[in-house]
Design an enzyme around this catalytic site. Sequence first.
Site, PDB file in Angstrom:
ATOM      1  N   ASP A 262      -3.415   0.270   3.833  1.00 38.27           N
ATOM      2  CA  ASP A 262      -3.137  -0.743   2.810  1.00 38.27           C
ATOM      3  C   ASP A 262      -4.389  -0.860   1.942  1.00 38.27           C
ATOM      4  O   ASP A 262      -5.495  -1.074   2.451  1.00 38.27           O
ATOM      5  CB  ASP A 262      -2.789  -2.075   3.492  1.00 38.27           C
ATOM      6  CG  ASP A 262      -2.426  -3.180   2.509  1.00 38.27           C
ATOM      7  OD1 ASP A 262      -3.173  -3.376   1.535  1.00 38.27           O
ATOM      8  OD2 ASP A 262      -1.402  -3.858   2.723  1.00 38.27           O
ATOM      9  N   ASP A 299      -3.385  -9.360  -2.580  1.00 37.54           N
ATOM     10  CA  ASP A 299      -2.037  -8.838  -2.832  1.00 37.54           C
ATOM     11  C   ASP A 299      -1.534  -9.117  -4.238  1.00 37.54           C
ATOM     12  O   ASP A 299      -0.438  -9.635  -4.431  1.00 37.54           O
ATOM     13  CB  ASP A 299      -1.056  -9.355  -1.771  1.00 37.54           C
ATOM     14  CG  ASP A 299      -1.387  -8.823  -0.386  1.00 37.54           C
ATOM     15  OD1 ASP A 299      -1.090  -7.646  -0.119  1.00 37.54           O
ATOM     16  OD2 ASP A 299      -1.975  -9.563   0.430  1.00 37.54           O
TER      17      ASP A 299
HETATM   18  C1  RNT Z   1      -0.701  -8.072   5.640  1.00 37.52           C
HETATM   19  C2  RNT Z   1      -0.158  -6.686   5.604  1.00 37.52           C
HETATM   20  C3  RNT Z   1       1.315  -6.574   5.773  1.00 37.52           C
HETATM   21  C4  RNT Z   1       2.087  -7.635   5.025  1.00 37.52           C
HETATM   22  C5  RNT Z   1       3.581  -7.441   5.023  1.00 37.52           C
HETATM   23  C6  RNT Z   1       4.303  -8.644   4.536  1.00 37.52           C
HETATM   24  O1  RNT Z   1      -2.019  -8.135   5.279  1.00 37.52           O
HETATM   25  O2  RNT Z   1      -0.572  -6.056   4.450  1.00 37.52           O
HETATM   26  O3  RNT Z   1       1.723  -5.292   5.424  1.00 37.52           O
HETATM   27  O4  RNT Z   1       1.650  -7.757   3.708  1.00 37.52           O
HETATM   28  O5  RNT Z   1       3.983  -7.067   6.265  1.00 37.52           O
HETATM   29 ZN    ZN Z   2       0.267  -4.135   4.042  1.00 32.90          ZN
END
Ligand code: RNT
Ligand code: ZN
Length: 421
Positions: A262, A299
């Site tokens: 991520d 995010d």
């Molecule tokens: C959280 C993670 C995860 C979430 C989702 C909603 O920091 O990035 O992937 O954002 O599962």
């Molecule tokens: Zn994530």
Amino acid sequence: MSRSKSISAAYRLAHERYADLGVDVDRALKALAKIPVSLQCWQGDDVGGFENFGNALGGGIAVTGNYPGKARTPAELRADLEKALSLIPGKHRLNLHAFYGEFGGKRVDRDEIETAHFKNWIAWAKSNGLGLDFNPTCFSHPKAADGFTLSHRDKGIRNFWIEHCRRSREIGAAMGKALGTPCVTNVWIPDGFKDTPADRQSPRERLAAALDDVFKKPLPAKHNLDAVEPKLFGIGAESCTVGSHEFYLGYAITRRKLLCLDAGHFHPTESITDKISSVLLYLPEILLHVSRGVRWDSDHVVTFTDDLQAIAREIIATGHAERVHLGLDYFDASINRIAAWVIGTRNLLRALLLALLEPPAIRAAELAGDNTARLTLQEESKSLPFGAVWDFYCESKSVPVGEAWLAEVRKYEAEEFLNRR
Ligand code: RNT
Ligand code: ZN
């Protein structure tokens, strides 16, 4: 000249310019059309889900904003997704979280979820030609309230989450089977410490053991692919996250799982760009959560940043785009939520296109040891007419060109969101 004629004319010129540089534009567009992006269902309702137990968003993630029109029901969320998908070129996927099941007003706890709760989603995905991906929801729940789930010191709580994750994989496999395309089921847990732990080792041992339990039953890879997602920190888990990068890198390699990278889960200046080619040496497939952190894992909607371009470029440059599953992960309630999906997805696709159009002379210069030429070509290629190619691509896929899609979102907003007050 009509709009459509000027799009074709610009495309023809761009095509020529790229051909002079040895870039096959037609091939690039064919390759782009084959790359699916998994849209995160949770952008549509601020990571709320449909359980209706009154669970507030937990797990150290946060949505801000109060733009009208948040989807309140599965039907609204599906309608919003259909609108978004109609404005994005290509065939894509939907990434569902477990708490988006349809529980018929019943209190179905996380350790009781079944494929039946997702039958409408599966039918909808089928009729819209979409693949599905899935995630256990290990947050926003009383049993996650103290910040620990699979690594919890209490065996009962651990087992509860193990059962939830096990069921999630089965549901993922059922989705993959029904739709004829493997479902990537991604495990992310929030577990971590706000302050300095006295013992970092035991929770990690418990997490590894719990995951082994979760993954004990083999499921066919053609139906389900397991992924695990590391993180550096969350709100309220600033000092130590049990499922850190090193934890999951080791776990994924030794257990043959997909690693989920991520973009917001590392130090704010650390990019996942440079990790892709390394991790692909040791893992057959990986998952990306394309996101945009601003100062922290905030995010934000994915924009056309240098970082996004670099990530997309790496995916293409490895020559193995099919080994990299792409999902979006952001949640913004401060702007129209459908627009948020469209902006982020179009940006990711646009960045992939830019990467597919990279002049081969850049790599050749490097191979020849000519770093001056490499830098020159890298910089000059930034003003090549890739926008004309992108516009043509959108038109050829029958989606609006440029900012024209916003008018459609506005119309939908006026017709649909008024009923959502
Ligand atoms: C959280 C993670 C995860 C979430 C989702 C909603 O920091 O990035 O992937 O954002 O599962
Ligand atoms: Zn994530």
